[in-house]
Design a protein around this motif. Structure first.
Motif, PDB file in Angstrom:
ATOM      1  N   UNK A  46     100.603 127.064  40.281  1.00  0.00           N
ATOM      2  CA  UNK A  46      99.774 127.402  41.432  1.00  0.00           C
ATOM      3  C   UNK A  46     100.433 126.825  42.675  1.00  0.00           C
ATOM      4  N   UNK A  47     100.571 127.647  43.695  1.00  0.00           N
ATOM      5  CA  UNK A  47     101.168 127.177  44.940  1.00  0.00           C
ATOM      6  C   UNK A  47     100.192 127.422  46.089  1.00  0.00           C
ATOM      7  N   UNK A  48     100.104 126.463  46.960  1.00  0.00           N
ATOM      8  CA  UNK A  48      99.243 126.583  48.130  1.00  0.00           C
ATOM      9  C   UNK A  48      99.984 127.415  49.164  1.00  0.00           C
ATOM     10  N   UNK A  49      99.317 128.446  49.667  1.00  0.00           N
ATOM     11  CA  UNK A  49      99.941 129.298  50.677  1.00  0.00           C
ATOM     12  C   UNK A  49      99.262 129.179  52.036  1.00  0.00           C
ATOM     13  N   UNK A  50      98.073 128.578  52.049  1.00  0.00           N
ATOM     14  CA  UNK A  50      97.391 128.396  53.335  1.00  0.00           C
ATOM     15  C   UNK A  50      96.329 127.315  53.197  1.00  0.00           C
ATOM     16  N   UNK A  51      96.231 126.463  54.206  1.00  0.00           N
ATOM     17  CA  UNK A  51      95.142 125.481  54.284  1.00  0.00           C
ATOM     18  C   UNK A  51      94.562 125.513  55.694  1.00  0.00           C
ATOM     19  N   UNK A  52      93.278 125.260  55.778  1.00  0.00           N
ATOM     20  CA  UNK A  52      92.592 125.191  57.068  1.00  0.00           C
ATOM     21  C   UNK A  52      91.575 124.057  56.966  1.00  0.00           C
ATOM     22  N   UNK A  53      91.976 122.880  57.420  1.00  0.00           N
ATOM     23  CA  UNK A  53      91.125 121.696  57.339  1.00  0.00           C
ATOM     24  C   UNK A  53      90.427 121.496  58.682  1.00  0.00           C
ATOM     25  N   UNK A  57      99.325 132.419  42.388  1.00  0.00           N
ATOM     26  CA  UNK A  57      99.866 132.203  41.046  1.00  0.00           C
ATOM     27  C   UNK A  57     101.288 132.748  41.035  1.00  0.00           C
ATOM     28  N   UNK A  58     102.219 131.930  40.543  1.00  0.00           N
ATOM     29  CA  UNK A  58     103.609 132.375  40.403  1.00  0.00           C
ATOM     30  C   UNK A  58     104.115 132.002  39.017  1.00  0.00           C
ATOM     31  N   UNK A  59     105.264 132.595  38.661  1.00  0.00           N
ATOM     32  CA  UNK A  59     105.937 132.098  37.466  1.00  0.00           C
ATOM     33  C   UNK A  59     106.654 130.816  37.858  1.00  0.00           C
ATOM     34  N   UNK A  60     107.348 130.218  36.934  1.00  0.00           N
ATOM     35  CA  UNK A  60     107.979 128.917  37.209  1.00  0.00           C
ATOM     36  C   UNK A  60     109.155 129.024  38.176  1.00  0.00           C
ATOM     37  N   UNK A  61     109.614 130.254  38.444  1.00  0.00           N
ATOM     38  CA  UNK A  61     110.669 130.480  39.435  1.00  0.00           C
ATOM     39  C   UNK A  61     110.112 130.828  40.805  1.00  0.00           C
ATOM     40  N   UNK A  62     108.783 130.856  40.932  1.00  0.00           N
ATOM     41  CA  UNK A  62     108.165 131.109  42.225  1.00  0.00           C
ATOM     42  C   UNK A  62     107.875 132.568  42.529  1.00  0.00           C
TER      43      UNK A  62
END
Length: 131
Positions: free
Chosen positions: A51-58, A106-111
């Motif tokens: 799982x990779x974070x693509x956007x955050x808004x705090x 969601x990505x594979x292990x290569x992104x």
């Protein structure tokens, strides 16, 4: 729900929690929740996913200081084939001190983007259904 006890080394020169620390807390709460749901990051990696974070808004609403006792609440508000959107609330008692809206892919292990594995979909659907 993840409980946080604010420690001295998390403070900035003004005596407040440094803004970057909030991202660590929100991340830890998501990791804890995924583990509690049985789809922790090690299991996802064994299945070939990450799982990779693509956007955050705090949004920072109140100052947080050493000794504060906090709770992070995490909810999945949208679930797509290869991503999810989360809403997190950081509270001190009944007071909301910060919120976070985040999109995770969601990505594979290569992104490379991939459809979420069934185990993750089922776990997140059960979470979003319970609020």
């Amino acid at each position: 729900m993840t409980r946080i006890h604010v420690r001295f080394h998390e403070l900035d020169p003004y005596g407040h929690v440094n803004h970057a620390v909030f991202l660590h807390w929100f991340e830890q709460a998501r990791v804890d929740l995924l583990e509690d749901l049985g789809v922790g990051l090690p299991r996802l990696a064994r299945l070939g996913f990450q799982l990779v974070v693509v956007r955050v808004d705090v949004r920072f609403l109140r100052a947080v200081v050493a000794g504060d006792e906090l709770v992070v609440h995490s909810d999945v508000v949208e679930l797509r084939r290869a991503s999810s959107r989360w809403h997190q609330t950081l509270t001190r008692g009944d007071e909301v001190v910060a919120t976070n809206d985040l999109r995770s892919a969601v990505t594979d292990l290569d992104g490379h983007p991939r459809r979420a594995p069934r185990a993750l979909v089922d776990a997140l659907e059960s979470l979003s259904a319970t609020g």
